[in-house]
Design a protein around this motif. Structure first.
Motif, PDB file in Angstrom:
ATOM      1  N   THR A   1       9.181  51.784 -57.334  1.00  0.00           N
ATOM      2  CA  THR A   1       8.718  53.166 -57.365  1.00  0.00           C
ATOM      3  C   THR A   1       9.850  54.097 -56.937  1.00  0.00           C
ATOM      4  OG1 THR A   1       7.905  53.011 -55.104  1.00  0.00           O
ATOM      5  CG2 THR A   1       6.375  52.418 -56.875  1.00  0.00           C
TER       6      THR A   1
ATOM      7  N   ARG B   1       7.538  38.046 -61.922  1.00  0.00           N
ATOM      8  CA  ARG B   1       6.141  37.809 -62.291  1.00  0.00           C
ATOM      9  C   ARG B   1       5.159  38.331 -61.244  1.00  0.00           C
ATOM     10  NH1 ARG B   1       5.401  32.323 -65.803  1.00  0.00           N
ATOM     11  NH2 ARG B   1       7.195  32.652 -67.200  1.00  0.00           N
ATOM     12  N   THR B   2       5.617  38.561 -60.052  1.00  0.00           N
ATOM     13  CA  THR B   2       4.712  39.019 -58.990  1.00  0.00           C
ATOM     14  C   THR B   2       5.086  40.379 -58.428  1.00  0.00           C
ATOM     15  OG1 THR B   2       6.019  37.836 -57.317  1.00  0.00           O
ATOM     16  CG2 THR B   2       4.186  36.649 -58.328  1.00  0.00           C
ATOM     17  N   THR B   3       6.227  40.926 -58.827  1.00  0.00           N
ATOM     18  CA  THR B   3       6.703  42.192 -58.261  1.00  0.00           C
ATOM     19  C   THR B   3       6.735  43.252 -59.345  1.00  0.00           C
ATOM     20  OG1 THR B   3       8.099  40.935 -56.740  1.00  0.00           O
ATOM     21  CG2 THR B   3       8.526  43.297 -56.939  1.00  0.00           C
ATOM     22  N   PRO B   4       6.069  44.391 -59.150  1.00  0.00           N
ATOM     23  CA  PRO B   4       6.143  45.469 -60.152  1.00  0.00           C
ATOM     24  C   PRO B   4       7.486  46.175 -60.085  1.00  0.00           C
ATOM     25  CG  PRO B   4       4.827  46.152 -58.286  1.00  0.00           C
ATOM     26  CD  PRO B   4       5.177  44.724 -58.028  1.00  0.00           C
ATOM     27  N   ILE B   5       7.704  47.076 -61.043  1.00  0.00           N
ATOM     28  CA  ILE B   5       8.954  47.823 -61.068  1.00  0.00           C
ATOM     29  C   ILE B   5       9.022  48.725 -59.838  1.00  0.00           C
ATOM     30  CG2 ILE B   5       9.120  47.745 -63.572  1.00  0.00           C
ATOM     31  CD1 ILE B   5       8.009  50.566 -63.656  1.00  0.00           C
TER      32      ILE B   5
END
Length: 419
Positions: free
Chosen positions: A306, A300-304
């Motif tokens: 890079t 919920r707080t970490t994007p995919i």
């Protein structure tokens, strides 16, 4: 509808034989039927019944009175079963003391087979005898897991000690409940709730889980990764003509064209756990190379991740060995190698292809493993290598208690002439 079904009795126990037979029809005796918590005993240890299909689906009107009566009785029985105090056997429970200043649990009494793959030995100075002794200590996730499953009874050290339990030598302090253990240990030694959920989930499945980065020098570090030769160097087999035809540089050795930000925050994608399969021989004092490397993030707080973050992860990991061939193919290759060794040890002048009869050539063409002519080992299957990749990292994304595992592999497309 019958008025008796609309206005059921307040009593939760059957009052006659007809009602008893109706309740038996609604019981969950078979696996494909519904739950019936009323069949559980009231004082014995609760046992979760088998899961199955529901007797009916919920509707907007709320169902009939009889359905509400059955649901209410089952709900009450479920709460009664969950309200039964949890008990453990004193013969199989271990005892430990929690030291908040060092975030470790000193195991004073170790029982069971859990400590074959959990805990580590640390040399601590004993102030009472002024001597350095080795003792077994647990990390916060290890201690919390054993406490939750009822295998460890944890005490909290008190300075000065005010409570001494008779019969337990060396245990001085106050007993800790499961809620207190969870509240005090989560947040210590970089342990978050998401990381503990992943740790407990894998331990319940039988995996051995250790820290990738040792928190202290006394914690055993995993053996260096074995960088196996990928069946010689696949890059050497690429003809120079194919290399000369490449206009765009390819390969993971080519640096990324990205802009570097000076105030960039640290990446949450860091390898935290080493995971070993249940069948992997594991020695606690000298752990082997892990089977999997796992990164734990909050979904919920970490994007995919890079491309640069994946590149950093793959830069730490070693290359994987070639995938094991199928059983039939492996058996044929093993038999072929034995035949080649036999031919080399016992050379015969009659193995020339020109001296073989037509029938022998036909037999050796159908069964090449039986051919007396020494053959060059077959190259690996390129499609299997491309599918397996060179490196693997697993990311465990925890979303409000739901764990999802994603595997990211680094390919080796530039190492094959066909690409």
């Amino acid at each position: 509808m019958d008025d008796d079904l609309e206005r059921p009795s307040v009593s939760t126990q059957p009052t006659n034989d007809s009602e008893t037979r109706e309740d038996e029809d609604l019981s969950s005796g078979d696996e494909d039927e519904g739950l019936d918590w009323t069949k559980l005993p009231g004082v014995a240890r609760p046992v979760i019944p088998k899961r199955g299909e529901k007797d009916y689906e919920p509707i907007v009107q709320g169902g009939s009175g009889y359905q509400q009566h059955v649901l209410g009785r089952a709900r009450t029985a479920m709460f009664d079963a969950l309200r039964v105090p949890r008990t453990i056997s004193s013969k199989g429970v271990s005892y430990g003391i929690w030291y908040p200043d060092i975030a470790r649990v000193h195991v004073t009494t170790a029982r069971g087979t859990h400590f074959a793959s959990m805990g580590h030995s640390v040399a601590r100075e004993d102030a009472s005898i002024k001597k350095t002794l080795k003792r077994l200590e647990l990390l916060p996730e290890e201690a919390l897991y054993l406490v939750e499953r009822g295998s460890l009874f944890c005490w909290k050290t008190i300075k000065p000690p005010t409570l001494d339990v008779s019969g337990l030598d060396g245990v001085e302090g106050s007993p800790m409940m499961v809620q207190q253990v969870s509240a005090e240990m989560i947040g210590k030694e970089d342990l978050s709730s998401e990381k503990y959920q992943v740790y407990a989930y894998l331990r319940r499945l039988g995996y051995v889980v250790t820290r990738t980065n040792p928190p202290t020098p006394a914690y055993p570090r995993a053996a260096p990764f074995e960088i196996n030769a990928r069946v010689q160097s696949l890059a050497e087999r690429i003809p120079s003509v194919f290399k000369s035809l490449r206009v765009i540089p390819s390969g993971h050795s080519t640096p990324l064209n990205e802009k570097k930000i000076l105030t960039q925050p640290p990446s949450p994608y860091e390898i935290f756990f080493n995971v070993y399969k249940p069948a992997t021989p594991f020695k606690k004092t000298a752990p082997p190379a892990p089977d999997f490397s796992i990164v734990v993030v909050n979904a919920r707080t970490t994007p995919i991740p890079t491309l640069s973050e994946l590149t950093q992860l793959f830069g730490i990991l070693p290359e994987l060995p070639p995938p094991v061939p199928r059983r039939r193919l492996a058996f044929a290759q093993q038999k072929e190698q034995k035949t080649n060794v036999t031919i080399q040890n016992n050379p015969s002048p009659s193995i020339a292809s020109s001296e073989l009869s037509l029938l022998q050539r036909l037999i050796y063409f159908i069964y090449p493993a039986r051919s007396p002519i020494a053959q060059v080992p077959r190259p690996p299957n390129p499609f299997a290598l491309l599918k397996a990749g060179k490196k693997l990292v697993i990311i465990a994304a925890v979303d409000a208690g739901i764990i999802s595992f994603f595997g990211f592999r680094q390919g080796a497309f530039e190492e094959f002439p066909m690409t």
